[in-house]
Design a protein around this motif. Structure first.
Motif, PDB file in Angstrom:
ATOM      1  N   GLY A 201      69.338  64.690 -62.756  1.00  0.00           N
ATOM      2  CA  GLY A 201      68.512  63.956 -63.700  1.00  0.00           C
ATOM      3  C   GLY A 201      68.748  62.459 -63.604  1.00  0.00           C
ATOM      4  N   THR A 202      68.141  61.715 -64.527  1.00  0.00           N
ATOM      5  CA  THR A 202      68.191  60.261 -64.455  1.00  0.00           C
ATOM      6  C   THR A 202      69.440  59.668 -65.096  1.00  0.00           C
ATOM      7  N   ALA A 203      70.332  60.512 -65.599  1.00  0.00           N
ATOM      8  CA  ALA A 203      71.570  59.989 -66.201  1.00  0.00           C
ATOM      9  C   ALA A 203      72.811  60.751 -65.761  1.00  0.00           C
ATOM     10  N   GLY A 204      72.653  61.977 -65.295  1.00  0.00           N
ATOM     11  CA  GLY A 204      73.804  62.843 -65.042  1.00  0.00           C
ATOM     12  C   GLY A 204      74.833  62.289 -64.083  1.00  0.00           C
ATOM     13  N   ALA A 205      74.390  61.606 -63.020  1.00  0.00           N
ATOM     14  CA  ALA A 205      75.332  61.110 -62.018  1.00  0.00           C
ATOM     15  C   ALA A 205      76.283  60.066 -62.583  1.00  0.00           C
ATOM     16  N   MET A 206      75.914  59.439 -63.689  1.00  0.00           N
ATOM     17  CA  MET A 206      76.750  58.376 -64.248  1.00  0.00           C
ATOM     18  C   MET A 206      78.067  58.896 -64.810  1.00  0.00           C
ATOM     19  N   ALA A 207      78.178  60.217 -65.014  1.00  0.00           N
ATOM     20  CA  ALA A 207      79.446  60.779 -65.498  1.00  0.00           C
ATOM     21  C   ALA A 207      80.582  60.440 -64.537  1.00  0.00           C
ATOM     22  N   GLN A 208      80.254  60.223 -63.263  1.00  0.00           N
ATOM     23  CA  GLN A 208      81.281  59.885 -62.276  1.00  0.00           C
ATOM     24  C   GLN A 208      81.892  58.509 -62.508  1.00  0.00           C
ATOM     25  N   LEU A 209      81.257  57.699 -63.351  1.00  0.00           N
ATOM     26  CA  LEU A 209      81.746  56.348 -63.623  1.00  0.00           C
ATOM     27  C   LEU A 209      82.594  56.273 -64.878  1.00  0.00           C
ATOM     28  N   ARG A 210      82.804  57.401 -65.522  1.00  0.00           N
ATOM     29  CA  ARG A 210      83.642  57.402 -66.723  1.00  0.00           C
ATOM     30  C   ARG A 210      85.017  56.839 -66.407  1.00  0.00           C
ATOM     31  N   ASP A 211      85.495  55.954 -67.282  1.00  0.00           N
ATOM     32  CA  ASP A 211      86.805  55.304 -67.143  1.00  0.00           C
ATOM     33  C   ASP A 211      86.860  54.309 -65.979  1.00  0.00           C
ATOM     34  N   GLN A 212      85.716  54.032 -65.342  1.00  0.00           N
ATOM     35  CA  GLN A 212      85.684  53.036 -64.269  1.00  0.00           C
ATOM     36  C   GLN A 212      84.981  51.752 -64.695  1.00  0.00           C
ATOM     37  N   ILE A 213      84.232  51.823 -65.798  1.00  0.00           N
ATOM     38  CA  ILE A 213      83.468  50.674 -66.272  1.00  0.00           C
ATOM     39  C   ILE A 213      83.902  50.364 -67.700  1.00  0.00           C
ATOM     40  N   ASP A 214      84.166  49.093 -67.990  1.00  0.00           N
ATOM     41  CA  ASP A 214      84.656  48.728 -69.312  1.00  0.00           C
ATOM     42  C   ASP A 214      83.786  47.685 -70.007  1.00  0.00           C
ATOM     43  N   SER A 215      82.557  47.487 -69.516  1.00  0.00           N
ATOM     44  CA  SER A 215      81.639  46.544 -70.152  1.00  0.00           C
ATOM     45  C   SER A 215      80.218  47.065 -69.975  1.00  0.00           C
ATOM     46  N   PRO A 216      79.259  46.557 -70.771  1.00  0.00           N
ATOM     47  CA  PRO A 216      77.874  47.022 -70.625  1.00  0.00           C
ATOM     48  C   PRO A 216      77.385  46.879 -69.187  1.00  0.00           C
ATOM     49  N   PHE A 217      76.602  47.845 -68.737  1.00  0.00           N
ATOM     50  CA  PHE A 217      76.106  47.827 -67.372  1.00  0.00           C
ATOM     51  C   PHE A 217      74.615  48.146 -67.355  1.00  0.00           C
ATOM     52  N   VAL A 218      73.980  47.793 -66.236  1.00  0.00           N
ATOM     53  CA  VAL A 218      72.544  47.981 -66.084  1.00  0.00           C
ATOM     54  C   VAL A 218      72.273  49.271 -65.319  1.00  0.00           C
ATOM     55  N   VAL A 219      71.267  50.002 -65.762  1.00  0.00           N
ATOM     56  CA  VAL A 219      70.799  51.190 -65.044  1.00  0.00           C
ATOM     57  C   VAL A 219      69.311  51.004 -64.784  1.00  0.00           C
ATOM     58  N   MET A 220      68.882  51.263 -63.567  1.00  0.00           N
ATOM     59  CA  MET A 220      67.445  51.191 -63.303  1.00  0.00           C
ATOM     60  C   MET A 220      67.047  52.154 -62.197  1.00  0.00           C
ATOM     61  N   ASN A 221      65.802  52.571 -62.267  1.00  0.00           N
ATOM     62  CA  ASN A 221      65.262  53.437 -61.235  1.00  0.00           C
ATOM     63  C   ASN A 221      65.046  52.629 -59.966  1.00  0.00           C
ATOM     64  N   SER A 222      65.095  53.290 -58.837  1.00  0.00           N
ATOM     65  CA  SER A 222      65.008  52.589 -57.556  1.00  0.00           C
ATOM     66  C   SER A 222      63.595  52.590 -56.987  1.00  0.00           C
ATOM     67  N   ASP A 223      62.595  52.812 -57.858  1.00  0.00           N
ATOM     68  CA  ASP A 223      61.205  52.786 -57.407  1.00  0.00           C
ATOM     69  C   ASP A 223      60.384  51.798 -58.235  1.00  0.00           C
ATOM     70  N   LEU A 224      61.049  50.710 -58.669  1.00  0.00           N
ATOM     71  CA  LEU A 224      60.393  49.726 -59.525  1.00  0.00           C
ATOM     72  C   LEU A 224      60.220  48.400 -58.791  1.00  0.00           C
ATOM     73  N   LEU A 225      59.025  47.865 -58.825  1.00  0.00           N
ATOM     74  CA  LEU A 225      58.783  46.511 -58.358  1.00  0.00           C
ATOM     75  C   LEU A 225      58.611  45.659 -59.610  1.00  0.00           C
ATOM     76  N   THR A 226      59.617  44.855 -59.919  1.00  0.00           N
ATOM     77  CA  THR A 226      59.589  44.115 -61.180  1.00  0.00           C
ATOM     78  C   THR A 226      60.336  42.798 -61.065  1.00  0.00           C
ATOM     79  N   ASP A 227      59.877  41.838 -61.867  1.00  0.00           N
ATOM     80  CA  ASP A 227      60.531  40.534 -61.958  1.00  0.00           C
ATOM     81  C   ASP A 227      61.335  40.399 -63.246  1.00  0.00           C
ATOM     82  N   VAL A 228      61.617  41.499 -63.911  1.00  0.00           N
ATOM     83  CA  VAL A 228      62.313  41.419 -65.197  1.00  0.00           C
ATOM     84  C   VAL A 228      63.618  40.631 -65.062  1.00  0.00           C
TER      85      VAL A 228
END
Length: 347
Positions: A201-228
């Protein structure tokens, strides 16, 4: 960027020496940093003149005349925020401060491009079924716009905004993505991979980052063309003290018929081809690391499920409206629209 070493002095430095530093650097301000490198003030030639008129001497410590609330921005600041601060305060130099320490200085005519410690997670494990048969032998992130794979465009824009750490989740034909991107050095990035043993799914793989990240992080799909502007989105997230922020986009459609309003059998009004709009998820998020505790390893979980868990737990989820160019390359017609937009830029 201007070097902070050229524009800094320690507390106790004489006004004379600070003035000399101002003259040698041709700057408009000298920053005062303590022994731990933390910013405690700033001194301009105007501050010095006012101090001398008030009775200070050139041998007095710079502490006597310094401004204890200098103009600063965080590393996530946008160029717009820097320009606005300069205009509002009538200054030409702004310090970029992280955890009380100057990490860069944006001088006159310079643009902020401070490398960010913020990680980005690119979700690239999907099968891209709506683009089949294009995605039969190539993963969707490698589908080109012109001659450039979509994921290269995304990574180039991330680098341009100061991001350097990227985690890419891979499953369907993931080995092709890994072979193409490698360790990320070609893009000036540090890329690691989250391997999905099955679609998660669109969030499940992030469980592998538990205890590796200690600040807010960005998640985005890899099929977006955007200037955000992700730096601005990060600032919004932090200002809101949110546990998650959803990038939101207005989606509107016209009902191609006359719509009847009624009360029981009685017609109360008619609307000819009314336009209806809603805010929809744009596939871009800022997530607090505490949210990762709500995921289990190898558990299928879509982003709406994770966000619902946060809200059910009483945590704050906010929406950040995206007004910049945004194309979700999900269908063949979207791919063609993205290709036209990319070619129009001449890139």
């Amino acid at each position: 960027m201007t070097s902070s070493t050229d524009l800094s002095v320690r507390p106790g430095t004489s006004i004379r020496d600070a003035l000399s530093r101002l003259d040698r650097s041709r700057g408009q301000v000298v920053f005062v940093e303590d022994a731990d490198g933390r910013l405690v003030g700033a001194v301009s030639d105007g501050d010095i003149r006012r101090g001398l008129l008030a009775g200070a001497t050139l041998e007095d410590a710079v502490d006597r005349v310094m401004n204890i609330s200098p103009a600063t921005v965080p590393p996530t600041a946008t160029q717009e925020a820097v320009d606005e601060l300069k205009a509002t305060r009538g200054i030409r130099v702004v310090a970029v401060v992280d955890d009380g320490r100057i990490v860069d200085i944006v001088g006159e005519g310079e643009r902020i491009a401070t490398p960010l410690p913020t990680p980005v997670v690119l979700m690239a494990g999907g099968r891209g079924q709506r683009l089949y048969p294009i995605t039969k032998d190539i993963p969707k992130p490698l589908v080109p716009l012109g001659e450039t794979p979509m994921i290269d465009i995304i990574l180039g824009r991330l680098h341009g905004q100061g991001f350097r750490r990227v985690h890419v989740s891979v499953n369907h034909l993931g080995h092709l993505i890994e072979e193409h991107l490698g360790d990320g050095s070609r893009h000036g990035l540090d890329i690691t991979y989250l391997h999905e043993p099955m679609p998660l799914g669109t969030a499940g793989a992030m469980a592998q980052l538990r205890d590796q990240i200690d600040s807010p992080f960005v998640v985005m799909n890899s099929d977006l063309l955007t200037d955000v502007d992700l730096r601005r989105m990060l600032g919004f997230h932090r200002d809101a003290a949110a546990h998650a922020t959803i990038g939101a986009r207005e989606y509107g459609f016209e009902i191609p018929y006359g719509v009847i309003r009624r009360d029981g059998h009685r017609v109360t009004g008619l609307a000819e081809k009314p336009y209806h709009s809603e805010l929809v998820s744009a596939g871009i998020y800022v997530i607090d690391p505490s949210a990762l505790q709500l995921l289990e390893h190898d558990e299928y979980c879509d982003m709406p499920t994770l966000l619902s868990r946060l809200m059910d737990d009483g945590r704050s989820v906010t929406a950040y409206e995206i007004h910049e160019e945004w194309i979700d390359v999900g269908r063949p017609e979207d791919l063609e629209r993205a290709r036209v937009a990319w070619e129009r830029r001449g890139r």
